[in-house]
Design a protein around this motif. Structure first.
Motif, PDB file in Angstrom:
ATOM      1  N   GLN A  28       0.843  -1.190   0.000  1.00 20.54           N
ATOM      2  CA  GLN A  28       0.000   0.000   0.000  1.00 20.54           C
ATOM      3  C   GLN A  28       0.885   1.249   0.000  1.00 20.54           C
ATOM      4  N   ASP A  29       1.487   1.511  -1.159  1.00 22.14           N
ATOM      5  CA  ASP A  29       2.354   2.675  -1.280  1.00 22.14           C
ATOM      6  C   ASP A  29       2.105   3.355  -2.624  1.00 22.14           C
ATOM      7  N   LEU A  30       2.683   4.539  -2.773  1.00 26.43           N
ATOM      8  CA  LEU A  30       2.439   5.332  -3.982  1.00 26.43           C
ATOM      9  C   LEU A  30       3.016   4.660  -5.217  1.00 26.43           C
ATOM     10  N   GLU A  31       4.147   3.991  -5.083  1.00 23.74           N
ATOM     11  CA  GLU A  31       4.744   3.313  -6.231  1.00 23.74           C
ATOM     12  C   GLU A  31       3.815   2.236  -6.775  1.00 23.74           C
ATOM     13  N   THR A  32       3.215   1.443  -5.888  1.00 25.00           N
ATOM     14  CA  THR A  32       2.309   0.382  -6.325  1.00 25.00           C
ATOM     15  C   THR A  32       1.041   0.959  -6.942  1.00 25.00           C
ATOM     16  N   LEU A  33       0.484   1.993  -6.318  1.00 20.36           N
ATOM     17  CA  LEU A  33      -0.703   2.637  -6.856  1.00 20.36           C
ATOM     18  C   LEU A  33      -0.432   3.200  -8.251  1.00 20.36           C
ATOM     19  N   THR A  34       0.731   3.800  -8.437  1.00 20.07           N
ATOM     20  CA  THR A  34       1.104   4.345  -9.739  1.00 20.07           C
ATOM     21  C   THR A  34       1.269   3.233 -10.766  1.00 20.07           C
ATOM     22  N   ARG A  35       1.894   2.139 -10.382  1.00 17.22           N
ATOM     23  CA  ARG A  35       2.069   1.009 -11.303  1.00 17.22           C
ATOM     24  C   ARG A  35       0.726   0.461 -11.769  1.00 17.22           C
ATOM     25  N   VAL A  36      -0.222   0.365 -10.848  1.00 18.64           N
ATOM     26  CA  VAL A  36      -1.540  -0.161 -11.203  1.00 18.64           C
ATOM     27  C   VAL A  36      -2.231   0.757 -12.204  1.00 18.64           C
ATOM     28  N   MET A  37      -2.223   2.057 -11.945  1.00 17.16           N
ATOM     29  CA  MET A  37      -2.896   2.992 -12.856  1.00 17.16           C
ATOM     30  C   MET A  37      -2.229   3.023 -14.226  1.00 17.16           C
ATOM     31  N   GLU A  38      -0.907   3.086 -14.250  1.00 14.68           N
ATOM     32  CA  GLU A  38      -0.183   3.124 -15.525  1.00 14.68           C
ATOM     33  C   GLU A  38      -0.443   1.855 -16.332  1.00 14.68           C
ATOM     34  N   ALA A  39      -0.390   0.708 -15.667  1.00 18.17           N
ATOM     35  CA  ALA A  39      -0.637  -0.558 -16.359  1.00 18.17           C
ATOM     36  C   ALA A  39      -2.074  -0.633 -16.877  1.00 18.17           C
ATOM     37  N   TYR A 127      -5.222  11.237  -2.865  1.00 18.44           N
ATOM     38  CA  TYR A 127      -4.895  11.210  -4.285  1.00 18.44           C
ATOM     39  C   TYR A 127      -6.146  10.951  -5.113  1.00 18.44           C
ATOM     40  N   TYR A 128      -6.273  11.732  -6.190  1.00 20.72           N
ATOM     41  CA  TYR A 128      -7.314  11.508  -7.181  1.00 20.72           C
ATOM     42  C   TYR A 128      -6.836  10.408  -8.122  1.00 20.72           C
ATOM     43  N   CYS A 129      -7.646   9.345  -8.278  1.00 21.85           N
ATOM     44  CA  CYS A 129      -7.280   8.209  -9.122  1.00 21.85           C
ATOM     45  C   CYS A 129      -8.365   7.999 -10.169  1.00 21.85           C
ATOM     46  N   ASP A 130      -7.940   7.806 -11.432  1.00 21.46           N
ATOM     47  CA  ASP A 130      -8.906   7.764 -12.532  1.00 21.46           C
ATOM     48  C   ASP A 130      -8.291   7.020 -13.711  1.00 21.46           C
ATOM     49  N   VAL A 131      -8.867   5.874 -14.073  1.00 18.75           N
ATOM     50  CA  VAL A 131      -8.407   5.136 -15.255  1.00 18.75           C
ATOM     51  C   VAL A 131      -9.473   5.142 -16.346  1.00 18.75           C
ATOM     52  N   GLY A 132     -10.434   6.088 -16.232  1.00 19.48           N
ATOM     53  CA  GLY A 132     -11.525   6.128 -17.187  1.00 19.48           C
ATOM     54  C   GLY A 132     -11.865   7.524 -17.664  1.00 19.48           C
ATOM     55  N   PHE A 133     -10.837   8.345 -17.919  1.00 21.62           N
ATOM     56  CA  PHE A 133     -11.064   9.731 -18.324  1.00 21.62           C
ATOM     57  C   PHE A 133     -10.845   9.903 -19.824  1.00 21.62           C
ATOM     58  N   GLY A 134     -11.478   9.048 -20.604  1.00 21.90           N
ATOM     59  CA  GLY A 134     -11.399   9.154 -22.056  1.00 21.90           C
ATOM     60  C   GLY A 134      -9.982   9.025 -22.557  1.00 21.90           C
ATOM     61  N   ASP A 135      -9.638   9.836 -23.566  1.00 22.57           N
ATOM     62  CA  ASP A 135      -8.301   9.727 -24.139  1.00 22.57           C
ATOM     63  C   ASP A 135      -7.282  10.593 -23.414  1.00 22.57           C
ATOM     64  N   MET A 136      -7.659  11.225 -22.297  1.00 22.34           N
ATOM     65  CA  MET A 136      -6.706  12.058 -21.565  1.00 22.34           C
ATOM     66  C   MET A 136      -5.743  11.208 -20.734  1.00 22.34           C
ATOM     67  N   ALA A 137      -6.194  10.047 -20.278  1.00 23.75           N
ATOM     68  CA  ALA A 137      -5.335   9.090 -19.579  1.00 23.75           C
ATOM     69  C   ALA A 137      -4.554   9.733 -18.439  1.00 23.75           C
ATOM     70  N   VAL A 138      -5.204   9.845 -17.284  1.00 28.73           N
ATOM     71  CA  VAL A 138      -4.559  10.444 -16.106  1.00 28.73           C
ATOM     72  C   VAL A 138      -3.281   9.699 -15.738  1.00 28.73           C
TER      73      VAL A 138
END
Length: 256
Positions: A28-39, A127-138
């Motif tokens: 439960q850290d920022l690196e893991t959260l970032t990896r999940v969103m990017e992937a 942290y705001y987390c979003d993997v569904g913002f159209g083609d903007m890709a947060v």
């Protein structure tokens, strides 16, 4: 009656494999959260095919979302992708809850409260987390404290609402109040079936391929590299060409 919208993730391992993170250690850290969103934005496309081609509202139950995104390897829009991101993050042990927002990219008036996202707390920071913002890709978590991500997203709070900014423009207003999974049912239905809604008029499919954004809108397939204008790749004229493009560019098998 509504328990199916609150169910836990059916299979964490299968979901992680779907986004290319099989065997991920659930820290439960920022690196893991970032990896999940990017992937996630590299593996799962944003798409509105159920609404514009199938003329139906997507199923927002956890089982329905899992079947579509993980088992059938489809994509979805914010109510689906962030609706499934929530139980995924909770299964990984993150402290998070669903929130809602108003798209404000090109709106002069107050738009409906129709966007779904996730708010996650780590070490006292939210942290705001979003993997569904159209083609903007947060693509990565955005700190509510105002720090800009490496992809140019930041959050401001000049008043009652938080604002998501990118490229010098405000793109979203959102609240940090917790919402319920059932609160999005009406917006999901209206986006899919109401006359005049932009997301039920023509195909809109987007995915990140490395740093490039690939977008299919209507009959035009484009690719955009960082810092460059969108380049038209192909004009798609018929149903078979559409199915071929969906398979080739987005990994979607549609119409079978």
């Amino acid at each position: 009656m509504f328990d199916e919208y609150y169910a836990p993730l059916p299979d964490l391992g299968a979901y992680l494999a779907r986004i290319g993170l099989a065997g991920l250690e659930p820290r439960q850290d920022l690196e893991t959260l970032t990896r999940v969103m990017e992937a996630h934005v590299q593996a799962v496309p944003f798409e509105n095919l159920d609404a514009c081609l199938g003329h139906r509202a997507p199923d927002l139950t956890v089982a329905g979302l899992f079947d579509k995104v993980v088992t059938r390897r489809r994509g979805g829009w914010c109510h689906e992708l962030n609706g499934l991101l929530l139980p995924l993050l909770r299964a990984l042990g993150f402290d998070c809850y669903p929130i809602a927002g108003r798209i404000s990219i090109s709106a002069d008036a107050v738009t409906p409260l129709g966007h779904r996202a996730v708010l996650c707390t780590l070490g006292g920071e939210r942290y705001y987390c979003d993997v569904g913002f159209g083609d903007m890709a947060v693509r990565s978590p955005v700190a509510l404290s105002g720090a800009e991500t490496r992809h140019g997203f930041s959050v401001k709070k000049p008043g009652d609402w938080y604002e998501l900014w990118h490229g010098g423009r405000r793109v979203l207003l959102f609240s940090d109040l917790p919402f319920e999974p059932t609160d999005y049912l009406a917006a999901n239905y209206m986006s899919a079936l109401a006359p005049g809604e932009k997301f039920n008029r023509e195909p809109y499919v987007s995915i990140m391929q490395g740093d490039a954004r690939v977008l299919l809108r209507g009959g035009t397939l484009t690719r955009q590299q960082p810092g460059q204008a969108r380049e038209t790749v192909e004009q798609i004229a018929d149903g078979e060409a559409l199915r071929t493009a969906l398979r080739r560019e987005f990994g979607i098998e549609y119409g079978k």
